[in-house]
Structure formats: C-alpha cells, structure tokens
Write a protein that holds these residues in place. Structure first.
Motif, PDB file in Angstrom:
ATOM      1  N   THR A 101      -5.062 -58.368  60.345  1.00  0.00           N
ATOM      2  CA  THR A 101      -5.670 -58.433  58.877  1.00  0.00           C
ATOM      3  C   THR A 101      -4.759 -59.681  58.123  1.00  0.00           C
ATOM      4  O   THR A 101      -3.680 -59.922  58.533  1.00  0.00           O
ATOM      5  CB  THR A 101      -5.543 -57.257  58.136  1.00  0.00           C
ATOM      6  OG1 THR A 101      -3.989 -56.876  58.169  1.00  0.00           O
ATOM      7  CG2 THR A 101      -6.172 -56.201  58.693  1.00  0.00           C
ATOM      8  N   CYS A 102      -5.710 -60.267  57.196  1.00  0.00           N
ATOM      9  CA  CYS A 102      -5.141 -61.323  56.469  1.00  0.00           C
ATOM     10  C   CYS A 102      -5.756 -61.470  54.995  1.00  0.00           C
ATOM     11  O   CYS A 102      -7.007 -61.204  54.976  1.00  0.00           O
ATOM     12  CB  CYS A 102      -5.260 -62.603  57.395  1.00  0.00           C
ATOM     13  SG  CYS A 102      -6.914 -63.275  57.689  1.00  0.00           S
ATOM     14  N   ASN A 103      -5.071 -61.956  54.243  1.00  0.00           N
ATOM     15  CA  ASN A 103      -5.537 -62.125  52.739  1.00  0.00           C
ATOM     16  C   ASN A 103      -6.444 -63.488  52.780  1.00  0.00           C
ATOM     17  O   ASN A 103      -7.318 -63.494  51.970  1.00  0.00           O
ATOM     18  CB  ASN A 103      -4.351 -62.229  51.848  1.00  0.00           C
ATOM     19  CG  ASN A 103      -3.314 -61.297  51.995  1.00  0.00           C
ATOM     20  OD1 ASN A 103      -3.833 -60.206  52.282  1.00  0.00           O
ATOM     21  ND2 ASN A 103      -2.168 -61.323  51.273  1.00  0.00           N
ATOM     22  N   PHE A 104      -6.050 -64.533  53.461  1.00  0.00           N
ATOM     23  CA  PHE A 104      -6.825 -65.745  53.666  1.00  0.00           C
ATOM     24  C   PHE A 104      -7.182 -66.056  54.796  1.00  0.00           C
ATOM     25  O   PHE A 104      -6.294 -66.146  55.769  1.00  0.00           O
ATOM     26  CB  PHE A 104      -6.105 -66.527  52.848  1.00  0.00           C
ATOM     27  CG  PHE A 104      -7.004 -67.817  52.150  1.00  0.00           C
ATOM     28  CD1 PHE A 104      -7.524 -67.686  50.735  1.00  0.00           C
ATOM     29  CD2 PHE A 104      -7.197 -68.998  53.113  1.00  0.00           C
ATOM     30  CE1 PHE A 104      -8.183 -68.660  50.381  1.00  0.00           C
ATOM     31  CE2 PHE A 104      -7.880 -70.174  52.356  1.00  0.00           C
ATOM     32  CZ  PHE A 104      -8.489 -69.838  51.168  1.00  0.00           C
ATOM     33  N   LEU A 105      -8.333 -66.665  55.319  1.00  0.00           N
ATOM     34  CA  LEU A 105      -8.607 -67.261  56.630  1.00  0.00           C
ATOM     35  C   LEU A 105      -8.821 -68.681  56.379  1.00  0.00           C
ATOM     36  O   LEU A 105      -9.820 -69.362  55.621  1.00  0.00           O
ATOM     37  CB  LEU A 105     -10.032 -66.710  56.787  1.00  0.00           C
ATOM     38  CG  LEU A 105     -10.313 -66.471  58.497  1.00  0.00           C
ATOM     39  CD1 LEU A 105      -9.004 -66.138  59.430  1.00  0.00           C
ATOM     40  CD2 LEU A 105     -11.607 -65.754  58.685  1.00  0.00           C
ATOM     41  N   TRP A 106      -8.322 -69.476  57.312  1.00  0.00           N
ATOM     42  CA  TRP A 106      -8.003 -70.968  57.177  1.00  0.00           C
ATOM     43  C   TRP A 106      -8.776 -71.369  58.530  1.00  0.00           C
ATOM     44  O   TRP A 106      -8.072 -71.377  59.585  1.00  0.00           O
ATOM     45  CB  TRP A 106      -6.674 -71.405  56.965  1.00  0.00           C
ATOM     46  CG  TRP A 106      -6.609 -72.804  56.642  1.00  0.00           C
ATOM     47  CD1 TRP A 106      -7.397 -73.767  56.764  1.00  0.00           C
ATOM     48  CD2 TRP A 106      -5.527 -73.336  56.073  1.00  0.00           C
ATOM     49  NE1 TRP A 106      -6.890 -75.066  56.262  1.00  0.00           N
ATOM     50  CE2 TRP A 106      -5.741 -74.835  56.022  1.00  0.00           C
ATOM     51  CE3 TRP A 106      -4.082 -72.963  55.774  1.00  0.00           C
ATOM     52  CZ2 TRP A 106      -4.792 -75.649  55.611  1.00  0.00           C
ATOM     53  CZ3 TRP A 106      -3.315 -73.854  55.350  1.00  0.00           C
ATOM     54  CH2 TRP A 106      -3.608 -75.277  55.155  1.00  0.00           C
ATOM     55  N   MET A 107     -10.102 -71.875  58.441  1.00  0.00           N
ATOM     56  CA  MET A 107     -10.803 -72.255  59.619  1.00  0.00           C
ATOM     57  C   MET A 107     -10.205 -73.629  60.112  1.00  0.00           C
ATOM     58  O   MET A 107     -10.820 -74.625  59.464  1.00  0.00           O
ATOM     59  CB  MET A 107     -12.151 -72.135  59.604  1.00  0.00           C
ATOM     60  CG  MET A 107     -12.575 -70.759  58.931  1.00  0.00           C
ATOM     61  SD  MET A 107     -12.095 -69.326  60.240  1.00  0.00           S
ATOM     62  CE  MET A 107     -13.272 -69.945  61.805  1.00  0.00           C
TER      63      MET A 107
END
Length: 509
Positions: free
Chosen positions: A143-149
């Motif tokens: 799980t993560c707060n923010f996804l950086w593609m």
C-alpha cells in the motif's frame, strides 16, 4: 524454469510506503534521488520488473546501442557527466549505478517485481499495488499514499514489427533489435535493416564490418545531425581545470540554449533548417545520395532528430560497406524482400528496426474505488496527472529535448506537491476540470501536425485527452516548462484536496 512456469504462492503481508515508484530506469532512479533529497522523511520503494536498473539501457542489447541525445542534458542535473556527449548503454548504466551507490538508493529498490494491479480506495486514501515476484512466483502486495509512475512509455517485452505478406516463407531469420538474440551470427551474411530512425542508424555502422553487406531499407528518410562526438566547450573548460560540476552546468546551459534556438527556427524558418540539416549529410555522402535517400518529406522536428556521432552511418555508405534503398515492401520471399519497385533484396537476416509498442502506465490494470480506469477517458494535467485519478503522477519526457530534463522537473513538482499536502493535512489530491474548463474542447494527447512518430499514432487512442489550455496539455517546450512548472499554484482550483489521515494497515505478526 521460466517465469511463466513458476508456481504462484499466496500473497505476503502488506507493506506500506509513503511513495511507491514504478520503474528503476532513468526516471525512477532520478525520482528516488529527488525524493530522498527533498522529502527525507518519506518512506519509499522502487519496484522494477527487470533484474537490475537501467530500463531501456538494460533491455536493449543490440550492437552499438547508444544515446541519440547528449548526456549533458540526458544526464541528471545533479550529477556531472564527464564522458563523450553521445554515450553507449554501458556508459549510461555505469553512470546510473554511481547515482545509486553515491546516494544509497539500493536498499529502496526491489527488482524482479512485476506489477499487475493498482487499486485506489477513497475510504482509506491509499493505493494497493499487487505484484508478482518473478524470482519466486510469489504474489506480493503493497500500500502507498502516492504512486509515481516512472516506467517509461513502451513495452519492453516486444518491439513493433509490421505484418508483411510472405514473412513465413522467408528462409532466413527475422530479428527485432529490442529482443536481440545472443546467438545471432552476422559474419559474412547479407543483412537488411528495415527502418530509418535512430536504431537503424546505430545498428548499420555497428554491424557493417561483420556482415558480408548490410542494406538499410527505408520507406521514407529521417533527419539526422552528424557531428563530432565531443563538446568543444567542455574540452576547453577541462583544459582550464574548471571544476566538473561547473563544466556540467555551463555546457548543459549552452546546449539547451542552442537547442531552444534550433527548435524555434524549425517552426519559424523550416526550409532554412531543412537545408542546413541536409548540408550536414551531404558533406559525407554528396548531394545526389542526400537527395535520393536522406531528404525527408516532412518539416524538421515533426519526428525526433537523432545525432549521428562522426557521421558513422554515412561513412559506411561511402566505404561501400552499407547501401541505402528507399522503397516500400511488397512482400517477403524465400530469399529476401520483394519491393514495390520490382527490385528484390536478397538477405540471410532481416532486422526490423521498425519501432516499439506504446505502453500506457505499464500495462497495469488500474481501478479507482472499484471502477476500472481507462486513461483514455481522462484529461491530462500538464502531461503528468489525470482527471479523476488521485495521488498519481506519470513521468513522460520530451520529444525534442532529453527525457531526463522533464523527469527532473516532474520530480521537483512531486516533492513540492507531497510537502504541500502535508502542510494542508490532506491525504488525497485529484486534478479536476474547473468551472471555466467544463466546455473546453478536447482532442488527442498531441497534435499530429506538431509531432507524429508511428508509435504515437498507433497508440493515440490509449492516451488521455488534452484541452486547449496550457495546463491541460503535455507541452513539448522544456524552455517554457522549466519556468512554469516550479510556479504552479498548488492551491489552484484544478487541485482538489481531501482526506485527513491515511489509514495504514496494521502490521501482521
């Protein structure tokens, strides 16, 4: 045992991170550096499908693989480049390895992790990311707060090869550079390279001395910039014993200044720029061959222009080690390729340097609050965020300048956005069309009249839409964006904040 045959185990306990970076290529490693420097309190992980870092520079192993833009601007702004401007894949990988080692990024990177699904929950203000460990076949989840593609924009597993009639009849071997086989023997073979871009221009001189003969077969010509693989200004500054950090910044600024001028001229006086480019080629092969085989039908910069160090492909043509044929393929034959002109090219090996397949956000299945996400239904915010998609930023670089220039700018934006969210106490941010944008005309991701390489035209239907205002477009103007992106008003009504505190899953065990 291959990956597909590996047993699939049960998912392990969820691991949580503030930020999850997808991809350990040039963008992902740069993002990890900036996150560590600018947001030192944030926990993060980098998930990479491959066995090591590098992305393109790891997967592409064809002979001569090199950058098609200079490393003073393709390299990171924070680490001086000290080699030749046009670098080999090995040199670029060494440089990236130094960035990882010097900044202790290795503990944050998980290799052989292929992401399959990413699901956003507004109840929890979290992304849940499911992946498969390719070394064990085990299912894992984060799980993560923010996804950086940062996974790039094309499918690494396979390149694009058109389907020509008769391919099954060909008695020789057909190879795509993106999946170059280790056992390919070119010695004394008749080789045809299909293509006209940077890959073809790189391959031909790299294999010419090994082949019996190599023929470059192109449907239409491409613009190239031949020149010395050296930077005179950098060489002078080194003679003066100037610090490498200063050299990197000075040379970088000079190159960017010159590129800006060249790009603007290509729009304002395209015919003059065209003649200058053709003159550079003609200096190697003469006006007759230039006119016949190296004069494109489109204006400069509607497709990418590759730098050709020391004019190596043109030198091969001059020496008779390589030939150029400009024609269209009618069909393959047992012995080679029959062209529409009636000419038949005999070949033992055909190399299809015909491009790649566009990959939008890693071929990952996305969902937001249980609803499958189709990015083509969204509108892009400056080519890095998408309407209705919370806490996600995508790195998509420039076509007319080095990719890394935008990766650095986007990294600054992400770090500033994360800090701003903390200051507001928000755990969710989504970009949405403002009231004044509701009736804004929407169109394709990029105007084909502006830039139209085949991979974009084939995949345009997969990409988000753009509006007619600068903030709802993916700009190709680095020289404007370097001023605009740092000044983005994060409290503009296009940014919708919500949430008070992310619900982090309780640790198991």
């Amino acid at each position: 045992m291959n990956d597909a045959a590996m047993p699939k185990g049960p998912a392990t306990a969820l691991e949580h991170f503030d930020v999850l970076i997808v991809g350990a290529g040039i963008s992902g490693i740069g993002g990890a550096y900036h996150l560590k420097q600018q947001c030192p309190g944030k926990s993060f992980v980098v998930l990479e499908t491959l066995e090591s870092f590098g992305g393109t520079w790891l997967t592409h192993t064809y002979p001569g693989i090199r950058s098609d833009s200079d490393l003073y601007t393709f390299g990171y702004r924070f680490k001086p480049w000290v080699g030749p401007p046009i670098a080999t894949a090995d040199e670029i990988l060494k440089y990236m390895g130094e960035v990882i080692e010097e900044n202790d990024l290795s503990p944050h990177i998980r290799y052989r992790h292929r992401i399959t699904n990413a699901t956003w929950s507004s109840r929890d203000n979290l992304w849940t990311v499911e992946a498969e460990r390719l070394d064990t076949g085990q299912a894992v989840a984060f799980t993560c707060n923010f996804l950086w593609m940062c996974q790039g924009y094309y499918r690494h597993s396979e390149g694009y090869t058109p389907e020509w009639p008769g391919m099954a009849d060909f008695k020789g071997r057909i190879v795509h550079p993106q999946t170059w086989p280790d056992d390919l023997d070119l010695k004394d073979k008749k080789v045809v390279v299909i293509g006209s871009g940077a890959t073809a221009a790189t391959l031909v001189p790299a294999i010419a001395d090994d082949c019996g003969h190599v023929t470059l077969l192109q449907r239409s010509p491409t613009y190239f910039i031949p020149g010395r693989n050296a930077n005179e200004l950098a060489d002078i500054l080194r003679e003066l014993k100037i610090d490498e950090a200063w050299i990197h910044e000075i040379v970088r600024r000079k190159i960017l200044h010159d590129q800006d001028l060249f790009t603007r001229r290509s729009f304002e006086e395209p015919e003059a720029v065209k003649q200058e480019l053709l003159a550079g080629v003609s200096a190697f092969v003469g006006p007759e061959i230039t006119e016949k085989h190296f004069t494109p039908s489109y204006r400069p910069w509607r497709q990418r222009i590759a730098f050709v160090p020391d004019g190596d492909i043109f030198q091969c043509v001059n020496r008779g080690k390589a030939s150029v044929v400009t024609d269209e393929i009618e069909r393959f034959t047992e012995q080679g390729i029959l062209l529409k002109s009636g000419q038949e090219l005999e070949a033992d090996i055909v190399i299809t340097a015909t491009g790649f397949n566009l990959n939008v956000l890693g071929d990952i299945s996305f969902a937001v609050d249980g609803k499958p996400l189709n990015f083509a239904d969204t509108v892009t915010y400056r080519g890095m965020m998408f309407t209705g998609v919370p806490n996600l930023v995508w790195v998509f670089g420039y076509f007319r300048a080095s990719w890394t220039l935008r990766a650095d700018l986007v990294a600054d934006f992400v770090c500033r956005l994360l800090t701003h969210m903390d200051e507001k106490g928000a755990r969710k941010v989504t970009v949405e069309l403002r009231p004044e944008d509701k009736d804004m005309p929407l169109s394709a991701w990029i105007d084909p009249e502006n830039f139209n390489p085949g991979y974009l035209m084939r995949g345009m239907h997969l990409l988000p839409k753009r509006g007619d205002k600068p903030e709802w477009q993916h700009s190709q103007d680095y020289w404007r964006e370097k001023e605009e992106l740092p000044l983005i008003d994060l409290d503009d009504s296009a940014f919708v904040y919500a949430g008070t505190k992310a619900r982090t899953p309780e640790p198991v065990g």
